[in-house]
Motif scaffolding. Structure first.
Motif, PDB file in Angstrom:
ATOM      1  N   ASN A 186       0.923  -1.290  -0.093  1.00 36.81           N
ATOM      2  CA  ASN A 186      -0.165  -0.110  -0.099  1.00 36.81           C
ATOM      3  C   ASN A 186       1.013   1.109   0.123  1.00 36.81           C
ATOM      4  OD1 ASN A 186       0.828   0.408   2.826  1.00 36.81           O
ATOM      5  ND2 ASN A 186      -0.880  -0.785   3.520  1.00 36.81           N
ATOM      6  N   TRP A 187       0.109   2.398  -0.137  1.00 36.73           N
ATOM      7  CA  TRP A 187       0.938   3.610  -0.066  1.00 36.73           C
ATOM      8  C   TRP A 187       1.645   3.972   1.007  1.00 36.73           C
ATOM      9  CZ3 TRP A 187       2.385   6.598  -4.197  1.00 36.73           C
ATOM     10  CH2 TRP A 187       1.676   6.436  -5.300  1.00 36.73           C
ATOM     11  N   GLN A 188       1.374   3.537   2.311  1.00 28.05           N
ATOM     12  CA  GLN A 188       1.838   3.835   3.630  1.00 28.05           C
ATOM     13  C   GLN A 188       3.316   3.048   3.343  1.00 28.05           C
ATOM     14  OE1 GLN A 188       1.487   6.126   6.083  1.00 28.05           O
ATOM     15  NE2 GLN A 188       3.439   5.385   6.604  1.00 28.05           N
ATOM     16  N   GLN A 189       3.347   1.801   2.935  1.00 26.59           N
ATOM     17  CA  GLN A 189       4.381   0.952   2.658  1.00 26.59           C
ATOM     18  C   GLN A 189       5.555   1.425   1.776  1.00 26.59           C
ATOM     19  OE1 GLN A 189       2.113  -2.754   2.189  1.00 26.59           O
ATOM     20  NE2 GLN A 189       2.981  -3.678   4.032  1.00 26.59           N
ATOM     21  N   LEU A 190       4.871   2.059   0.563  1.00 32.29           N
ATOM     22  CA  LEU A 190       5.861   2.824  -0.235  1.00 32.29           C
ATOM     23  C   LEU A 190       6.647   4.122   0.656  1.00 32.29           C
ATOM     24  CD1 LEU A 190       5.700   3.325  -3.978  1.00 32.29           C
ATOM     25  CD2 LEU A 190       5.751   5.542  -2.390  1.00 32.29           C
ATOM     26  N   ARG A 191       5.824   4.647   1.217  1.00 30.60           N
ATOM     27  CA  ARG A 191       6.431   5.713   1.826  1.00 30.60           C
ATOM     28  C   ARG A 191       7.508   5.204   2.687  1.00 30.60           C
ATOM     29  NH1 ARG A 191       3.268  10.310   5.751  1.00 30.60           N
ATOM     30  NH2 ARG A 191       5.191  11.608   6.084  1.00 30.60           N
ATOM     31  N   GLU A 192       7.526   4.204   3.452  1.00 29.75           N
ATOM     32  CA  GLU A 192       8.596   3.634   4.404  1.00 29.75           C
ATOM     33  C   GLU A 192       9.673   3.237   3.729  1.00 29.75           C
ATOM     34  OE1 GLU A 192       8.480   4.346   7.592  1.00 29.75           O
ATOM     35  OE2 GLU A 192       6.430   4.864   7.361  1.00 29.75           O
ATOM     36  N   TYR A 193       9.518   2.762   2.484  1.00 29.33           N
ATOM     37  CA  TYR A 193      10.440   2.345   1.421  1.00 29.33           C
ATOM     38  C   TYR A 193      11.170   3.655   0.992  1.00 29.33           C
ATOM     39  CZ  TYR A 193       9.972  -2.680   0.294  1.00 29.33           C
ATOM     40  OH  TYR A 193      10.081  -4.065   0.208  1.00 29.33           O
ATOM     41  N   ALA A 194      10.633   4.630   0.662  1.00 29.42           N
ATOM     42  CA  ALA A 194      11.047   5.850   0.215  1.00 29.42           C
ATOM     43  C   ALA A 194      11.955   6.432   1.176  1.00 29.42           C
ATOM     44  CB  ALA A 194       9.946   6.914  -0.248  1.00 29.42           C
ATOM     45  N   LYS A 195      11.661   6.569   2.441  1.00 31.23           N
ATOM     46  CA  LYS A 195      12.298   6.972   3.436  1.00 31.23           C
ATOM     47  C   LYS A 195      13.605   6.446   3.641  1.00 31.23           C
ATOM     48  CE  LYS A 195       8.476   8.363   6.863  1.00 31.23           C
ATOM     49  NZ  LYS A 195       7.982   8.134   8.240  1.00 31.23           N
ATOM     50  N   VAL A 196      13.714   5.116   3.405  1.00 29.56           N
ATOM     51  CA  VAL A 196      14.851   4.232   3.752  1.00 29.56           C
ATOM     52  C   VAL A 196      15.834   4.716   2.501  1.00 29.56           C
ATOM     53  CG1 VAL A 196      16.038   1.924   3.869  1.00 29.56           C
ATOM     54  CG2 VAL A 196      13.897   2.424   5.234  1.00 29.56           C
ATOM     55  N   LEU A 197      15.415   4.906   1.399  1.00 30.55           N
ATOM     56  CA  LEU A 197      15.965   4.715   0.086  1.00 30.55           C
ATOM     57  C   LEU A 197      16.427   6.427  -0.194  1.00 30.55           C
ATOM     58  CD1 LEU A 197      13.849   2.595  -1.992  1.00 30.55           C
ATOM     59  CD2 LEU A 197      16.123   1.987  -1.480  1.00 30.55           C
ATOM     60  N   THR A 198      15.903   7.252   0.514  1.00 34.94           N
ATOM     61  CA  THR A 198      16.264   8.594   0.282  1.00 34.94           C
ATOM     62  C   THR A 198      17.640   8.765   0.940  1.00 34.94           C
ATOM     63  OG1 THR A 198      14.084   9.224   0.289  1.00 34.94           O
ATOM     64  CG2 THR A 198      15.637  11.136   0.744  1.00 34.94           C
ATOM     65  N   LYS A 199      18.724   9.584   0.208  1.00 32.21           N
ATOM     66  CA  LYS A 199      20.063   9.798   0.721  1.00 32.21           C
ATOM     67  C   LYS A 199      20.364  11.287  -0.094  1.00 32.21           C
ATOM     68  CE  LYS A 199      21.536   5.014   0.410  1.00 32.21           C
ATOM     69  NZ  LYS A 199      22.606   4.280  -0.109  1.00 32.21           N
TER      70      LYS A 199
END
Length: 444
Positions: A186-199
């Motif tokens: 879901n979109w909340q899970q995508l948001r968590e992925y995006a946080k981890v992958l942001t540098k």
């Protein structure tokens, strides 16, 4: 008989003989010979019949498959020659096509990418109703998803490709972060992925402006754009949830670019993703056209694919924009509708296969999907996670739909959510204004 009368009789007889001789000569020229005068060329030989010339307008660059498809047809059909004309699939390009249709310019077939635009073209009388042909069953050849492109139970074109939206992922970045390739999220899970992958200098997530509002359409397709009382349903709680989630990613997490920055900079999101400056990209199958182009878009990572995240609580309640696309129609005013129809059938049932190299998988059951997939990847198969690509293309069970929201509503909605993401309007006012303007539109 005196000499004067004898002379008159002799003169009349000579004239009659001359006339008969003249008629005899014409008969030998027109009837006795196998070729009539109008069929002789300047050197006395037969003239060649000029081939029928058709023009097909489409939004795909000719080098991405359309020109090869047309060349293949022309080689096989010397009596009907097709020219491909490209228009850019944006507001300006579609206006150019509409103008050509309405002013009687050279358009025999054209490709549509939006049900709303198709409906308007039908209303203007520019599109041929294909029900007058009875030698080809679109439903049998294309399948039940084709029904989404019917207008009042009639086909005004054939949807020719599978339309698939997905999240493209930089597989190397996922592996380094210890993240799996999702098959349902879901979109909340995508948001968590995006946080981890942001540098630094790397966004976790970016998206095409075309796909940006799709989650709202997914919500509305399930719950309805209009409530039972006939008023707008744009204040569905899920709409507000998605707006706030995206705003949080822009302002709090900084894992996706602010919408205002993306619009003003005309950010080329495909370039950003393929250059390794973003880990995830919300896009569709047209990405393959660029990701296969290592000259303009060199990359050193493998691309994986995940389904579009859902907004609904239950997976079975979630629908995504997709299904079928690239509907090819015939101009109602063409002088060669039979020839155009023959080309359209040929194009649908395999003639369009060269377009797979640009990310367009043929929809017809006559086309071998394995062959099409090989054409899609070409020599670059090793640069893709093929298992995840197969999943989003052929195995994802999520139901699809074709958006039918009027263009006026799309424009109104965009104007309001842009104010919100630009910080010029609060979330409550944004939703209230969308509802107000939608209700005004419904009254019209």
């Amino acid at each position: 008989m005196n000499s004067r009368k004898w002379f008159k009789v002799l003169l009349v007889g000579m004239l009659m003989i001359g006339l008969l001789a003249g008629c005899s000569g014409k008969s030998n020229e027109g009837v006795g010979n196998s070729v009539a005068p109008e069929n002789k060329g300047n050197n006395g030989g037969e003239t060649k019949t000029e081939p029928i010339k058709l023009t097909m307008w489409g939004g795909v660059p000719p080098e991405s498959g359309p020109q090869t498809a047309v060349d293949n047809w022309n080689a096989e059909h010397p009596d009907v020659q097709v020219e491909y004309i490209r228009f850019v699939n944006d507001d300006e390009g579609n206006l150019k096509l509409d103008t050509a249709l309405l002013t009687g310019q050279n358009v025999d077939l054209f490709v549509g990418y939006d049900l709303t635009r198709l409906t308007k073209r039908i209303e203007s009388g520019a599109v041929l109703d294909l029900s007058e042909f009875n030698d080809y069953s679109i439903m049998d050849k294309i399948g039940p998803d084709a029904e989404a492109w019917q207008i009042d139970g009639r086909f005004y074109g054939i949807p020719t490709k599978k339309s698939v939206n997905f999240i493209a992922l930089n597989k190397r970045m996922l592996d380094e972060a210890g993240l799996e390739v999702p098959t349902e999220w879901n979109w909340q899970q995508l948001r968590e992925y995006a946080k981890v992958l942001t540098k630094d200098n790397q966004y976790g997530f970016i998206q095409h402006l075309e796909t940006f509002p799709s989650p709202m359409d997914s919500i509305m397709d399930k719950t309805g754009y209009v409530k039972e009382d006939g008023t707008s349903n744009m204040d569905d709680p899920k709409i507000m949830d998605w707006l706030e989630l995206m705003n949080g990613m822009m302002t709090e997490d900084k894992s996706t670019p602010p919408l205002g920055e993306q619009i003003t900079s005309k950010m080329p999101v495909e370039n950003v993703f393929l250059s390794g400056e973003a880990a995830m990209l919300n896009i569709g199958e047209w990405l393959i056209r660029s990701s296969n182009n290592f000259i303009d878009f060199p990359r050193d990572f493998e691309i994986a694919f995940a389904p579009v995240p859902r907004m609904m609580d239950k997976p079975e309640d979630f629908h995504i924009i997709g299904g079928l696309g690239d509907i090819v129609s015939i101009n109602a005013k063409t002088k060669h509708k039979e020839a155009a129809w023959e080309f359209l059938k040929w194009y649908t049932d395999g003639g369009m296969t060269p377009l797979a190299t640009g990310g367009r998988l043929p929809a017809s059951k006559e086309v071998d999907q394995e062959v099409a997939l090989k054409s899609l990847l070409g020599d670059n198969e090793a640069t893709y996670d093929v298992a995840s690509l197969n999943y989003v293309l052929f195995e994802d069970p999520t139901a699809t739909f074709v958006s039918s929201i009027p263009q006026e509503m799309k424009d109104m909605r965009r104007q309001e959510y842009e104010k919100y993401f630009l910080g010029n309007q609060g979330i409550t006012d944004t939703v209230a204004n969308m509802v107000k303007r939608h209700n005004e539109f419904l009254k019209k």
